[in-house]
Design a protein around this motif. Structure first.
Motif, PDB file in Angstrom:
ATOM      1  N   LEU A  82       0.845  -1.161  -0.085  1.00 42.74           N
ATOM      2  CA  LEU A  82       0.052  -0.056  -0.129  1.00 42.74           C
ATOM      3  C   LEU A  82       0.997   1.293  -0.127  1.00 42.74           C
ATOM      4  O   LEU A  82       0.417   2.317  -0.616  1.00 42.74           O
ATOM      5  CB  LEU A  82      -0.882   0.248   1.379  1.00 42.74           C
ATOM      6  CG  LEU A  82      -2.104  -0.998   1.097  1.00 42.74           C
ATOM      7  CD1 LEU A  82      -2.712  -1.041   2.484  1.00 42.74           C
ATOM      8  CD2 LEU A  82      -3.032  -0.803   0.015  1.00 42.74           C
TER       9      LEU A  82
ATOM     10  N   LEU B 108       0.306   5.003  -1.671  1.00 42.61           N
ATOM     11  CA  LEU B 108      -0.486   5.753  -0.648  1.00 42.61           C
ATOM     12  C   LEU B 108       0.504   6.428   0.121  1.00 42.61           C
ATOM     13  O   LEU B 108       1.618   6.079   0.581  1.00 42.61           O
ATOM     14  CB  LEU B 108      -1.204   4.986  -0.226  1.00 42.61           C
ATOM     15  CG  LEU B 108      -2.321   4.104  -0.964  1.00 42.61           C
ATOM     16  CD1 LEU B 108      -3.281   3.164  -0.196  1.00 42.61           C
ATOM     17  CD2 LEU B 108      -3.245   5.407  -1.757  1.00 42.61           C
TER      18      LEU B 108
ATOM     19  N   GLU C 195      -9.639  -4.005   0.873  1.00 47.29           N
ATOM     20  CA  GLU C 195      -8.408  -3.471  -0.126  1.00 47.29           C
ATOM     21  C   GLU C 195      -9.488  -3.407  -1.448  1.00 47.29           C
ATOM     22  O   GLU C 195      -9.065  -2.924  -2.675  1.00 47.29           O
ATOM     23  CB  GLU C 195      -7.590  -4.338  -0.639  1.00 47.29           C
ATOM     24  CG  GLU C 195      -6.289  -4.344   0.655  1.00 47.29           C
ATOM     25  CD  GLU C 195      -4.975  -4.788   0.223  1.00 47.29           C
ATOM     26  OE1 GLU C 195      -4.897  -5.113  -1.119  1.00 47.29           O
ATOM     27  OE2 GLU C 195      -4.288  -5.129   1.136  1.00 47.29           O
TER      28      GLU C 195
ATOM     29  N   LEU D 148      -9.442  -0.201  -3.600  1.00 48.94           N
ATOM     30  CA  LEU D 148      -8.252  -0.016  -4.475  1.00 48.94           C
ATOM     31  C   LEU D 148      -8.664  -0.836  -5.981  1.00 48.94           C
ATOM     32  O   LEU D 148      -7.996  -0.829  -6.877  1.00 48.94           O
ATOM     33  CB  LEU D 148      -6.979  -0.802  -4.044  1.00 48.94           C
ATOM     34  CG  LEU D 148      -6.522  -0.335  -2.834  1.00 48.94           C
ATOM     35  CD1 LEU D 148      -5.326  -0.863  -2.417  1.00 48.94           C
ATOM     36  CD2 LEU D 148      -6.183   1.466  -2.810  1.00 48.94           C
TER      37      LEU D 148
ATOM     38  N   THR E  93      -2.510  10.611  -3.075  1.00 49.50           N
ATOM     39  CA  THR E  93      -2.010   9.478  -3.612  1.00 49.50           C
ATOM     40  C   THR E  93      -0.936   9.922  -4.795  1.00 49.50           C
ATOM     41  O   THR E  93      -1.360  10.377  -5.835  1.00 49.50           O
ATOM     42  CB  THR E  93      -3.103   8.541  -4.312  1.00 49.50           C
ATOM     43  OG1 THR E  93      -4.258   8.371  -3.461  1.00 49.50           O
ATOM     44  CG2 THR E  93      -2.373   7.310  -4.843  1.00 49.50           C
TER      45      THR E  93
ATOM     46  N   THR F  81       0.870   8.293  -7.677  1.00 54.03           N
ATOM     47  CA  THR F  81       0.895   7.188  -8.669  1.00 54.03           C
ATOM     48  C   THR F  81       1.988   6.692  -9.333  1.00 54.03           C
ATOM     49  O   THR F  81       2.261   5.735  -9.516  1.00 54.03           O
ATOM     50  CB  THR F  81      -0.263   7.519  -9.473  1.00 54.03           C
ATOM     51  OG1 THR F  81       0.111   8.593 -10.438  1.00 54.03           O
ATOM     52  CG2 THR F  81      -1.828   7.599  -9.019  1.00 54.03           C
TER      53      THR F  81
ATOM     54  N   PRO G 130      -7.702   6.695  -3.652  1.00 53.23           N
ATOM     55  CA  PRO G 130      -8.955   5.805  -3.459  1.00 53.23           C
ATOM     56  C   PRO G 130      -9.718   6.423  -2.220  1.00 53.23           C
ATOM     57  O   PRO G 130     -10.856   5.924  -2.066  1.00 53.23           O
ATOM     58  CB  PRO G 130      -8.197   4.696  -3.349  1.00 53.23           C
ATOM     59  CG  PRO G 130      -7.002   4.942  -2.549  1.00 53.23           C
ATOM     60  CD  PRO G 130      -6.387   5.912  -3.236  1.00 53.23           C
TER      61      PRO G 130
ATOM     62  N   ARG H  64      -6.014  -0.457  -9.162  1.00 54.33           N
ATOM     63  CA  ARG H  64      -4.661  -1.021  -8.948  1.00 54.33           C
ATOM     64  C   ARG H  64      -4.325  -1.784 -10.399  1.00 54.33           C
ATOM     65  O   ARG H  64      -5.407  -2.477 -10.850  1.00 54.33           O
ATOM     66  CB  ARG H  64      -4.547  -1.707  -7.766  1.00 54.33           C
ATOM     67  CG  ARG H  64      -3.223  -2.378  -7.474  1.00 54.33           C
ATOM     68  CD  ARG H  64      -3.026  -2.815  -6.107  1.00 54.33           C
ATOM     69  NE  ARG H  64      -4.185  -3.993  -5.809  1.00 54.33           N
ATOM     70  CZ  ARG H  64      -4.255  -4.124  -4.673  1.00 54.33           C
ATOM     71  NH1 ARG H  64      -3.549  -3.919  -3.637  1.00 54.33           N
ATOM     72  NH2 ARG H  64      -5.359  -5.403  -4.364  1.00 54.33           N
TER      73      ARG H  64
ATOM     74  N   TYR I  79      -1.057   2.027  -8.431  1.00 56.77           N
ATOM     75  CA  TYR I  79      -2.421   2.616  -8.472  1.00 56.77           C
ATOM     76  C   TYR I  79      -2.589   3.619  -9.171  1.00 56.77           C
ATOM     77  O   TYR I  79      -1.665   4.455  -9.004  1.00 56.77           O
ATOM     78  CB  TYR I  79      -3.119   3.059  -6.933  1.00 56.77           C
ATOM     79  CG  TYR I  79      -4.307   3.447  -6.777  1.00 56.77           C
ATOM     80  CD1 TYR I  79      -5.366   2.536  -6.614  1.00 56.77           C
ATOM     81  CD2 TYR I  79      -4.783   4.741  -6.971  1.00 56.77           C
ATOM     82  CE1 TYR I  79      -6.677   2.968  -6.506  1.00 56.77           C
ATOM     83  CE2 TYR I  79      -6.200   5.272  -7.030  1.00 56.77           C
ATOM     84  CZ  TYR I  79      -6.902   4.451  -6.759  1.00 56.77           C
ATOM     85  OH  TYR I  79      -8.424   4.770  -6.621  1.00 56.77           O
TER      86      TYR I  79
END
Length: 585
Positions: free
Chosen positions: A360, A364, A378, A381, A431, A433, A447, A497, A506
């Protein structure tokens, strides 16, 4: 003097029974004592740590609403606005008895109390107040316990922002009393909380706290705290305030500098061990008659379980957390095996959690990863449609710089760059990415959703721009021609994800991502370019400039572009109809 064969056999058998049984009884008693002491210490420490964690959570739960009462722009907020924030915080946290707001000059702007009178723009000079001084030094400050005759004790908590604005709250200690009053270890076990000076903050008998400061008791409790620390945190034997012999363990409440003690009377704590000693003595007397059979039985009874424990400990230590030690004896060895099995199960759970957290935290923020982990699901996600704000940023002139600079200089610049942005990304709980060379892609509102994602993203972008420009000033003194631009776009995208079992990220897919990327590429140094969707969600006091419409590669039609400014300007017309008409023109 000659002895008969009977006497010889009697003495030999007696010695064969007495000496091994004495040694076995002594060793069994010793190991039982060590195991029991370790289990008792672990139990008391666990209860103390659990209570300390709950108190930490209680204090952390106050920080957020209390911090929300501090104006973000220093002293520019009106008293009416601040009063609304204060009233909301007191409504959210009933334990707050009063809140005072002191501006950067040390003058009191507002005081709201549940029990006393309220003051507005009192102007009293509180720059020398220990709470103000402490908060400006440490950002979060906890004062000593306040004792009032006939009422619950309380403490003072103060927080300061970067403008030296300080909010001071008086907080009731009743929630802490409720936490310690729920702790029960056996029949006589209890918990208590003391501050840094050793004075009582909470005790199951609240009358002891309401009696006020007792310097003699405080000195004894400080000595107890130091003794436990010197013992490495294990439980120790001592006498409590009632002069009873007890076993005590402690755990710190790090945020406030407090200590939680959990104690149990020695008579109750070691009662099973005393009973075991009496049983051992009886068995020892009976064993003088049952010599060989009993010795053989005891040898088998002791060696078999110990061997299983040893083998199990080796397997568990090697990482085989699914291994279980099967010892059903009903005594200390059986309980010890059960503890081993419980430990293996907890280690397996901890390992699985660490693996999930590592996955994660790849994309994140640590706080968001903790939230997803605690939710235990989860599914958030998984692929889904969501309205997000896509944020792209990169350095201007980095390609030319990297073509001629030394590898060490390039990596040092990127290290400073990412460390500065990483702090902001973590603080805003967004987040991350992906990042490549000097470029970053960030998602806001996925998310985990947030309130006012557009405003949240723009505030983060302004902080990132300010922080990076400070770095750029230093880089340019070294001769690096570097700039920094950003692009933000808001809209619906497919998020989730992607990847494979060993590697997953993600990300978001959709026109909003392409538009944010194009805006970032089009941005000049110091610019934060945003689209109309972001601009129309911003408050009226947000300074933005209409840069007109632009056409980007890969996107249909013209896009109206705005730039977020740092100085006050006239806000452009953001009426949807006018915007559409302009874009078509």
């Amino acid at each position: 003097m000659r002895r008969s064969l009977f006497q010889k056999y009697f003495l030999v058998l007696f010695a064969a029974v007495v000496f091994p049984m004495a040694a076995s009884g002594i060793s069994d008693t010793w190991f039982s004592y060590v195991d029991h002491r370790a289990i008792l210490s672990a139990l008391l420490r666990s209860e103390a740590a659990s209570a300390a964690e709950k108190i930490e959570s209680f204090l952390d739960g106050i920080k957020v609403p209390l911090g929300s009462t501090i104006p973000q722009d220093g002293t520019k907020a009106s008293v009416k606005q601040v009063r609304l924030l204060v009233v909301r915080a007191m409504h959210q946290v009933p334990g707050i008895l009063s809140i005072s707001l002191v501006d950067g000059t040390g003058a009191e702007r507002l005081h709201i109390s549940r029990t006393g009178s309220n003051r507005t723009e009192g102007g009293a000079d509180r720059s020398g107040d220990p709470a103000v001084v402490g908060a400006r030094t440490a950002k979060v400050w906890y004062g000593p316990v306040i004792y009032r005759q006939g009422s619950e004790p309380s403490i003072t908590m103060a927080m300061a922002n970067y403008h030296d604005t300080v909010v001071i709250a008086e907080i009731s200690l009743k929630p802490v009393w409720l936490i310690v009053s729920e702790i029960r270890v056996g029949r006589s076990g209890q918990a208590l909380v003391v501050d840094q000076t050793g004075h009582l903050i909470a005790h199951p008998a609240i009358s002891k706290v309401m009696q006020g400061a007792d310097e003699k008791a405080a000195l004894a409790l400080r000595g107890l705290r130091d003794a436990i620390a010197a013992a490495g945190g294990t439980a120790i034997a001592n006498r409590n305030a009632e002069n009873e012999r007890v076993v005590t363990a402690g755990a710190p409440v790090a945020a406030a500098g407090w200590t939680v003690f959990v104690e149990q009377s020695q008579a109750e704590a070691f009662a099973p061990l005393y009973a075991s000693l009496w049983r051992t003595g009886g068995l020892f007397l009976a064993a003088t008659v049952l010599a060989t059979v009993l010795a053989y039985w005891l040898a088998r009874r002791m060696s078999g379980p110990i061997r299983l424990l040893e083998e199990g400990a080796l397997k568990i230590g090697a990482g085989q957390f699914d291994h279980r030690i099967n010892i059903v004896t009903g005594d200390e060895l059986g309980r010890l095996a059960a503890r081993f099995n419980q430990m293996a199960q907890e280690l397996a759970i901890s390992r699985d959690r660490d693996e999930r957290m590592m996955r994660l935290k790849r994309f994140l923020a640590p706080q968001v990863a903790e939230l997803v982990e605690k939710a235990g699901d989860e599914k958030m996600l998984a692929g889904q449609r969501a309205e997000v704000v896509a944020v792209f940023c990169d350095l201007r002139g980095f390609t030319a710089f990297s073509a001629h600079a030394e590898p060490e200089d390039i990596m040092q610049l990127l290290r400073e760059y990412y460390e500065a942005l990483g702090v902001i990304i973590t603080r805003y709980e967004v987040t991350l990415t992906s990042f490549s060379a000097d470029g970053l892609m960030i998602l806001v509102n996925a998310p985990v959703p947030c309130e006012e994602p557009a405003l949240h993203a723009v505030k983060m972008a302004v902080d990132m721009q300010d922080s990076t420009q400070e770095l750029i000033s230093g880089w340019r003194q070294r001769g690096y021609e570097i700039g920094f631009g950003m692009g933000l776009a808001m809209g619906w995208a497919t998020v989730g994800r992607i990847g494979y079992e060993a590697r997953a990220d993600y990300t978001a897919i959709g026109n909003v991502v392409n538009l944010a990327s194009r805006l970032c590429s089009s941005a000049e140094d110091r610019q934060i370019l945003i689209d109309y969707s972001v601009a129309r969600h911003l408050p009226g006091n947000m300074p933005i400039v209409d840069l007109g419409t632009r056409q980007f590669k890969g996107l249909e039609g013209h896009v109206r572009v705005y730039n977020v400014e740092t100085q006050g300007i006239e806000r452009p017309n953001l009426d949807p109809a006018a915007n559409v008409a302009t874009a078509k023109g």
